[in-house]
Design a protein around this motif. Sequence first.
Motif, PDB file in Angstrom:
ATOM      1  N   GLU A  32       0.829  -1.218   0.000  1.00 60.16           N
ATOM      2  CA  GLU A  32       0.000   0.000   0.000  1.00 60.16           C
ATOM      3  C   GLU A  32       0.858   1.259   0.000  1.00 60.16           C
ATOM      4  OE1 GLU A  32      -4.128   0.637   1.850  1.00 60.16           O
ATOM      5  OE2 GLU A  32      -2.967  -0.434   3.382  1.00 60.16           O
ATOM      6  N   ILE A  33       0.279   2.341  -0.517  1.00 64.11           N
ATOM      7  CA  ILE A  33       0.870   3.673  -0.371  1.00 64.11           C
ATOM      8  C   ILE A  33      -0.121   4.495   0.439  1.00 64.11           C
ATOM      9  CG2 ILE A  33       1.722   5.734  -1.544  1.00 64.11           C
ATOM     10  CD1 ILE A  33       2.294   4.040  -3.991  1.00 64.11           C
ATOM     11  N   VAL A  34       0.309   4.942   1.604  1.00 65.27           N
ATOM     12  CA  VAL A  34      -0.564   5.689   2.519  1.00 65.27           C
ATOM     13  C   VAL A  34      -0.020   7.107   2.692  1.00 65.27           C
ATOM     14  CG1 VAL A  34      -1.357   5.841   4.914  1.00 65.27           C
ATOM     15  CG2 VAL A  34      -1.353   3.632   3.735  1.00 65.27           C
ATOM     16  N   ALA A  35      -0.890   8.087   2.538  1.00 62.65           N
ATOM     17  CA  ALA A  35      -0.513   9.486   2.776  1.00 62.65           C
ATOM     18  C   ALA A  35      -1.149   9.931   4.081  1.00 62.65           C
ATOM     19  CB  ALA A  35      -0.993  10.363   1.630  1.00 62.65           C
ATOM     20  N   VAL A  36      -0.312  10.378   5.013  1.00 69.12           N
ATOM     21  CA  VAL A  36      -0.815  10.940   6.276  1.00 69.12           C
ATOM     22  C   VAL A  36      -0.959  12.436   6.045  1.00 69.12           C
ATOM     23  CG1 VAL A  36      -0.450  11.110   8.751  1.00 69.12           C
ATOM     24  CG2 VAL A  36       0.500   9.153   7.486  1.00 69.12           C
ATOM     25  N   VAL A  37      -2.194  12.910   6.093  1.00 71.49           N
ATOM     26  CA  VAL A  37      -2.468  14.310   5.759  1.00 71.49           C
ATOM     27  C   VAL A  37      -3.108  15.012   6.950  1.00 71.49           C
ATOM     28  CG1 VAL A  37      -2.697  13.809   3.296  1.00 71.49           C
ATOM     29  CG2 VAL A  37      -4.733  13.754   4.757  1.00 71.49           C
ATOM     30  N   GLY A  38      -3.005  16.338   6.949  1.00 68.84           N
ATOM     31  CA  GLY A  38      -3.604  17.115   8.037  1.00 68.84           C
ATOM     32  C   GLY A  38      -2.832  18.397   8.221  1.00 68.84           C
ATOM     33  N   PRO A  39      -3.404  19.320   8.963  1.00 67.69           N
ATOM     34  CA  PRO A  39      -2.762  20.620   9.125  1.00 67.69           C
ATOM     35  C   PRO A  39      -1.457  20.564   9.912  1.00 67.69           C
ATOM     36  CG  PRO A  39      -4.873  20.525  10.306  1.00 67.69           C
ATOM     37  CD  PRO A  39      -4.686  19.212   9.641  1.00 67.69           C
ATOM     38  N   ASN A  40      -0.703  21.649   9.869  1.00 69.05           N
ATOM     39  CA  ASN A  40       0.531  21.760  10.660  1.00 69.05           C
ATOM     40  C   ASN A  40       0.209  21.451  12.118  1.00 69.05           C
ATOM     41  OD1 ASN A  40       1.481  24.683   8.769  1.00 69.05           O
ATOM     42  ND2 ASN A  40       2.252  22.639   8.531  1.00 69.05           N
ATOM     43  N   GLY A  41       1.067  20.663  12.726  1.00 69.04           N
ATOM     44  CA  GLY A  41       0.913  20.380  14.144  1.00 69.04           C
ATOM     45  C   GLY A  41      -0.098  19.299  14.471  1.00 69.04           C
ATOM     46  N   THR A 151      11.810  -2.683   2.580  1.00 66.63           N
ATOM     47  CA  THR A 151      10.460  -3.234   2.509  1.00 66.63           C
ATOM     48  C   THR A 151       9.443  -2.152   2.801  1.00 66.63           C
ATOM     49  OG1 THR A 151      11.405  -5.228   3.448  1.00 66.63           O
ATOM     50  CG2 THR A 151       9.019  -5.120   3.397  1.00 66.63           C
ATOM     51  N   LEU A 152       9.857  -1.188   3.622  1.00 67.47           N
ATOM     52  CA  LEU A 152       8.967  -0.116   4.069  1.00 67.47           C
ATOM     53  C   LEU A 152       9.695   1.210   3.928  1.00 67.47           C
ATOM     54  CD1 LEU A 152       6.413   0.938   5.592  1.00 67.47           C
ATOM     55  CD2 LEU A 152       7.613   0.396   7.729  1.00 67.47           C
ATOM     56  N   LEU A 153       8.995   2.144   3.287  1.00 64.88           N
ATOM     57  CA  LEU A 153       9.550   3.475   3.087  1.00 64.88           C
ATOM     58  C   LEU A 153       8.731   4.450   3.922  1.00 64.88           C
ATOM     59  CD1 LEU A 153      11.699   4.698   1.189  1.00 64.88           C
ATOM     60  CD2 LEU A 153       9.956   4.706  -0.623  1.00 64.88           C
ATOM     61  N   LEU A 173       7.562   7.064  -9.065  1.00 63.99           N
ATOM     62  CA  LEU A 173       8.605   6.237  -8.439  1.00 63.99           C
ATOM     63  C   LEU A 173       8.047   5.475  -7.236  1.00 63.99           C
ATOM     64  CD1 LEU A 173      11.512   8.813  -8.681  1.00 63.99           C
ATOM     65  CD2 LEU A 173      11.437   6.567  -9.786  1.00 63.99           C
ATOM     66  N   LEU A 174       7.149   6.116  -6.487  1.00 64.40           N
ATOM     67  CA  LEU A 174       6.546   5.428  -5.334  1.00 64.40           C
ATOM     68  C   LEU A 174       5.625   4.309  -5.807  1.00 64.40           C
ATOM     69  CD1 LEU A 174       5.821   8.417  -2.902  1.00 64.40           C
ATOM     70  CD2 LEU A 174       7.843   6.916  -3.032  1.00 64.40           C
ATOM     71  N   ASP A 175       4.904   4.556  -6.917  1.00 61.81           N
ATOM     72  CA  ASP A 175       4.069   3.491  -7.487  1.00 61.81           C
ATOM     73  C   ASP A 175       4.928   2.278  -7.868  1.00 61.81           C
ATOM     74  OD1 ASP A 175       1.684   4.801  -7.212  1.00 61.81           O
ATOM     75  OD2 ASP A 175       1.577   5.498  -9.293  1.00 61.81           O
ATOM     76  N   GLU A 176       6.080   2.556  -8.479  1.00 58.54           N
ATOM     77  CA  GLU A 176       6.977   1.455  -8.881  1.00 58.54           C
ATOM     78  C   GLU A 176       7.441   0.683  -7.650  1.00 58.54           C
ATOM     79  OE1 GLU A 176      10.322   2.862 -11.198  1.00 58.54           O
ATOM     80  OE2 GLU A 176       8.951   3.851 -12.601  1.00 58.54           O
ATOM     81  N   TYR A 177       7.782   1.418  -6.594  1.00 58.65           N
ATOM     82  CA  TYR A 177       8.246   0.783  -5.347  1.00 58.65           C
ATOM     83  C   TYR A 177       7.148  -0.137  -4.792  1.00 58.65           C
ATOM     84  CZ  TYR A 177       9.981   0.534  -0.513  1.00 58.65           C
ATOM     85  OH  TYR A 177      10.412   0.094   0.721  1.00 58.65           O
ATOM     86  N   ALA A 178       5.914   0.363  -4.813  1.00 60.95           N
ATOM     87  CA  ALA A 178       4.796  -0.437  -4.294  1.00 60.95           C
ATOM     88  C   ALA A 178       4.500  -1.620  -5.216  1.00 60.95           C
ATOM     89  CB  ALA A 178       3.563   0.439  -4.123  1.00 60.95           C
ATOM     90  N   ASP A 179       4.650  -1.426  -6.533  1.00 57.91           N
ATOM     91  CA  ASP A 179       4.437  -2.534  -7.472  1.00 57.91           C
ATOM     92  C   ASP A 179       5.418  -3.674  -7.217  1.00 57.91           C
ATOM     93  OD1 ASP A 179       2.358  -1.232  -8.657  1.00 57.91           O
ATOM     94  OD2 ASP A 179       3.505  -0.516 -10.393  1.00 57.91           O
TER      95      ASP A 179
END
Length: 208
Positions: A32-41, A151-153, A173-179
Amino acid sequence: MYDSIISVAGLTVELGGNPVLQGMELAVAPGEIVAVVGPNGSGKSTLLRCLAGLQPATSGTVQVFGETPADDAAFWRRVALLSDEPAWYPGLTAREHLELMGAVYAEARMTVDTALETFDLVERADAPPLNLSTGQRQRLSLASALLRPSTLLLLDEPERGLDTGFRASLADLLDEYADEGGTVVMATHDLGLAARARQVSPSGAVAA
Ligand SMILES: Nc1ncnc2c1ncn2[C@@H]1O[C@H](COP(=O)(O)OP(=O)(O)OP(=O)(O)O)[C@@H](O)[C@H]1O
């Protein structure tokens, strides 16, 4: 074996007496590719530090590869972390920094020449990192992280300093890593990178 490469349950972290993460839940499957999103802090970097074994939980559990992450050699053999700018070796060029990675890890994911081309550093290969621009230094950090096998980035704001064109290349590049079976967790403010990932927030899941 484990179904989830990362498993976070009821994670609470207090820093300086303030709750930064409160009862966070997260499961990440291999590939999986997971994006942790949210405001500063909001606690994105804190979560990444917990996943890297660099920040203990106040309560709750964090498991990576089925175990509490430990800041030890066996863990770092499997995990590549990009956070603050690394300490560069004085006197070594950009190319030589990548050659060091290639020398340490027998099964590099790409050759140094390929990394220099992929990260658009060919023309600055013989310069020391401190003579590169901010974005070029960030590309060198990313090249180091993606050249070595892992294995994990874990990436904390990988878009920092990158121009728009290279941000799109980074998503590829991240898609390739996950593939290839790798798993990515990144804290990001980049809408394009986030759009191509499963988005979660430190305060709970957000809609993709
Ligand atoms: N060592 C510390 N002691 C006390 N509070 C801290 C410490 N480190 C971070 N914090 C606080 O914890 C909160 C979360 O910080 P964190 O760096 O995880 O946020 P973030 O979501 O990554 O932010 P940004 O988008 O600005 O990078 C912030 O309010 C920050 O001020």
